[in-house]
Design an enzyme around this catalytic site. Structure first.
Site, PDB file in Angstrom:
ATOM      1  N   ARG A 175     -35.479 -28.712  48.715  1.00 49.21           N
ATOM      2  CA  ARG A 175     -36.739 -29.481  48.687  1.00 49.21           C
ATOM      3  C   ARG A 175     -37.831 -28.636  49.324  1.00 49.21           C
ATOM      4  O   ARG A 175     -37.611 -28.003  50.365  1.00 49.21           O
ATOM      5  CB  ARG A 175     -36.595 -30.796  49.448  1.00 49.21           C
ATOM      6  CG  ARG A 175     -37.937 -31.508  49.603  1.00 49.21           C
ATOM      7  CD  ARG A 175     -37.816 -32.883  50.175  1.00 49.21           C
ATOM      8  NE  ARG A 175     -37.195 -33.795  49.224  1.00 49.21           N
ATOM      9  CZ  ARG A 175     -37.083 -35.106  49.434  1.00 49.21           C
ATOM     10  NH1 ARG A 175     -37.543 -35.637  50.563  1.00 49.21           N
ATOM     11  NH2 ARG A 175     -36.526 -35.893  48.539  1.00 49.21           N
ATOM     12  N   ARG A 233     -32.539 -39.698  52.606  1.00 45.96           N
ATOM     13  CA  ARG A 233     -31.587 -39.999  51.532  1.00 45.96           C
ATOM     14  C   ARG A 233     -31.119 -38.776  50.769  1.00 45.96           C
ATOM     15  O   ARG A 233     -29.922 -38.574  50.587  1.00 45.96           O
ATOM     16  CB  ARG A 233     -32.235 -40.906  50.467  1.00 45.96           C
ATOM     17  CG  ARG A 233     -31.973 -42.348  50.595  1.00 45.96           C
ATOM     18  CD  ARG A 233     -33.184 -43.077  50.082  1.00 45.96           C
ATOM     19  NE  ARG A 233     -34.335 -42.606  50.821  1.00 45.96           N
ATOM     20  CZ  ARG A 233     -34.655 -43.070  52.035  1.00 45.96           C
ATOM     21  NH1 ARG A 233     -33.953 -44.000  52.571  1.00 45.96           N
ATOM     22  NH2 ARG A 233     -35.678 -42.588  52.697  1.00 45.96           N
ATOM     23  N   THR A 234     -32.058 -37.995  50.263  1.00 47.14           N
ATOM     24  CA  THR A 234     -31.662 -36.959  49.308  1.00 47.14           C
ATOM     25  C   THR A 234     -30.736 -35.946  49.978  1.00 47.14           C
ATOM     26  O   THR A 234     -29.667 -35.617  49.458  1.00 47.14           O
ATOM     27  CB  THR A 234     -32.918 -36.262  48.741  1.00 47.14           C
ATOM     28  OG1 THR A 234     -33.828 -37.282  48.314  1.00 47.14           O
ATOM     29  CG2 THR A 234     -32.578 -35.366  47.580  1.00 47.14           C
ATOM     30  N   LYS A 261     -41.148 -17.306  60.077  1.00 50.76           N
ATOM     31  CA  LYS A 261     -41.416 -15.875  60.327  1.00 50.76           C
ATOM     32  C   LYS A 261     -41.998 -15.205  59.097  1.00 50.76           C
ATOM     33  O   LYS A 261     -42.195 -13.995  59.070  1.00 50.76           O
ATOM     34  CB  LYS A 261     -40.115 -15.168  60.710  1.00 50.76           C
ATOM     35  CG  LYS A 261     -39.431 -15.740  61.930  1.00 50.76           C
ATOM     36  CD  LYS A 261     -38.074 -15.068  62.114  1.00 50.76           C
ATOM     37  CE  LYS A 261     -37.155 -15.933  62.945  1.00 50.76           C
ATOM     38  NZ  LYS A 261     -35.744 -15.564  62.737  1.00 50.76           N
ATOM     39  N   HIS A 306     -38.539 -34.624  40.814  1.00 49.62           N
ATOM     40  CA  HIS A 306     -37.450 -34.972  41.728  1.00 49.62           C
ATOM     41  C   HIS A 306     -36.282 -35.442  40.837  1.00 49.62           C
ATOM     42  O   HIS A 306     -35.987 -36.631  40.748  1.00 49.62           O
ATOM     43  CB  HIS A 306     -37.926 -36.087  42.665  1.00 49.62           C
ATOM     44  CG  HIS A 306     -37.022 -36.392  43.817  1.00 49.62           C
ATOM     45  ND1 HIS A 306     -35.727 -35.910  43.919  1.00 49.62           N
ATOM     46  CD2 HIS A 306     -37.221 -37.164  44.923  1.00 49.62           C
ATOM     47  CE1 HIS A 306     -35.187 -36.362  45.041  1.00 49.62           C
ATOM     48  NE2 HIS A 306     -36.073 -37.122  45.669  1.00 49.62           N
TER      49      HIS A 306
HETATM   50  N1   CP Z   1     -35.925 -40.964  47.742  1.00 48.91           N
HETATM   51  C1   CP Z   1     -36.063 -39.885  48.523  1.00 48.91           C
HETATM   52  O1   CP Z   1     -36.330 -38.763  48.038  1.00 48.91           O
HETATM   53  O2   CP Z   1     -35.865 -40.128  49.860  1.00 48.91           O
HETATM   54  P1   CP Z   1     -35.928 -39.035  50.992  1.00 48.91           P
HETATM   55  O3   CP Z   1     -37.333 -38.527  51.054  1.00 48.91           O
HETATM   56  O4   CP Z   1     -35.491 -39.743  52.246  1.00 48.91           O
HETATM   57  O5   CP Z   1     -34.970 -37.934  50.606  1.00 48.91           O
END
Ligand code: CP
Length: 307
Positions: A102, A52-53, A81, A130
């Site tokens: 991320r 999603r993100t 590396k 998040h």
């Molecule tokens: N909600 C969320 O962070 O989903 P993903 O891990 O798929 O990005």
């Protein structure tokens, strides 16, 4: 240092409200925004898996008329590396105008922000924060409930490692009289930096319980979370706790007619698919709101004004 978003608290309540207003306007008038990021590039630097993100950020930038590039795992980058996050972001600053990152380590987005020439958006750093999931959650509640004040919000599942839970609590305590009920097994209760340092220190009303059934009738919002296998040190504990809560039709019968069920997704077993068509189950709608609020955030950080 450019404006970066590492925590939901990096945005004031006024800014959050402004973002939600912009996101609502984008939903109503997508054409007005469809070329606003022409010539701009978003980099997605994902050292940890995501569906999603990452794709929500990409969809957001594409729908604003911009372009995207990036990597979707540490294995497909020069991290293998030995390249540091600090060096990677210096390089990305030469290619892109804005980036979403991320990383499995807490604080990685801060390290990137300190070395970056472009806005960095934290798309999840370990069990820490998040913020754009929080924007998504807030946008969903605002759109469907109309307000945050006086809500009773239940959070259920992995409250120890769940970064989406930690970020959402931090954001919601800024509204008036929000009450929390935390539902988890003992092993997955809130960490003390949220429970003691944030909630108790600020006299925020909350309860901690283990049984979901007993609190369902009193909730306006139920935020379900997955027990995250990737945060456990041993498989035995994960297996013991993973199916502790399963929200099914029988439990939904105990909840109010207006209670919303949110989930950051992905889900595993904690929500039975039999409730997916219940109008109170809004977790797929939540994903759609997430894309619009990310569009609003990209515009804000790139300082693009749309009349
Ligand atoms: N909600 C969320 O962070 O989903 P993903 O891990 O798929 O990005």
């Amino acid at each position: 240092m450019p404006r970066c978003i590492l925590s939901p608290l990096d945005l004031s309540v006024e800014e959050l409200n402004g973002l939600m207003d912009t996101a609502m306007d984008i939903m109503k008038n997508p054409e007005k925004y469809s070329k606003t990021c022409e010539g701009k590039v978003l980099a997605t630097l994902f050292y940890e898996p995501s569906t999603r993100t990452r794709l929500s950020f990409e969809a957001a930038m594409l729908r604003l008329g911009g372009r995207t590039m990036g990597f979707h795992s540490a294995d497909s980058s020069s991290a293998t590396k030995g390249e540091t996050v600090a060096d990677t972001i210096r390089v990305m600053s030469k290619f892109a105008d804005i980036c979403a990152m991320r990383h499995p380590k807490e604080g990685a987005a801060l390290v990137a922000a300190e070395k970056s020439d472009i806005p960095v958006i934290n798309a999840g750093d370990g069990g820490h924060q998040h913020p754009t999931q929080t924007l998504t959650d807030l946008m969903t509640i605002k759109a469907l409930k109309g307000h945050f004040d006086n809500l009773t919000v239940g959070m259920c599942g992995d409250l120890k490692f769940g970064r989406t839970v930690h970020s959402l609590i931090k954001a919601l305590v800024r509204y008036d009289n929000v009450k929390f009920i935390f539902i988890s097994p003992k092993e997955l209760m809130l960490p003390s930096y949220i429970r003691d340092d944030l909630l108790i220190q600020n006299n925020i009303a909350f309860r901690e319980v283990t049984k979901l059934e007993e609190v369902l009738p009193s909730l306006d919002v139920l935020y379900m979370t997955r027990v995250q296998r990737e945060r456990f040190f041993n498989e035995e504990d994960y297996v013991r706790l993973k199916d502790f809560y399963i929200l099914d039709k029988k439990k939904m019968d105990l909840a109010g007619k207006e209670m919303l069920v949110l989930h950051p997704l992905p889900r595993v077993n904690e929500i039975a698919t039999e409730i997916d068509d219940d109008p109170r189950a809004v977790y797929f709608e939540q994903v759609r709101y997430g894309m619009y609020i990310r569009m609003a955030l990209i515009l804000k950080l790139l300082e693009i004004k749309v009349k």
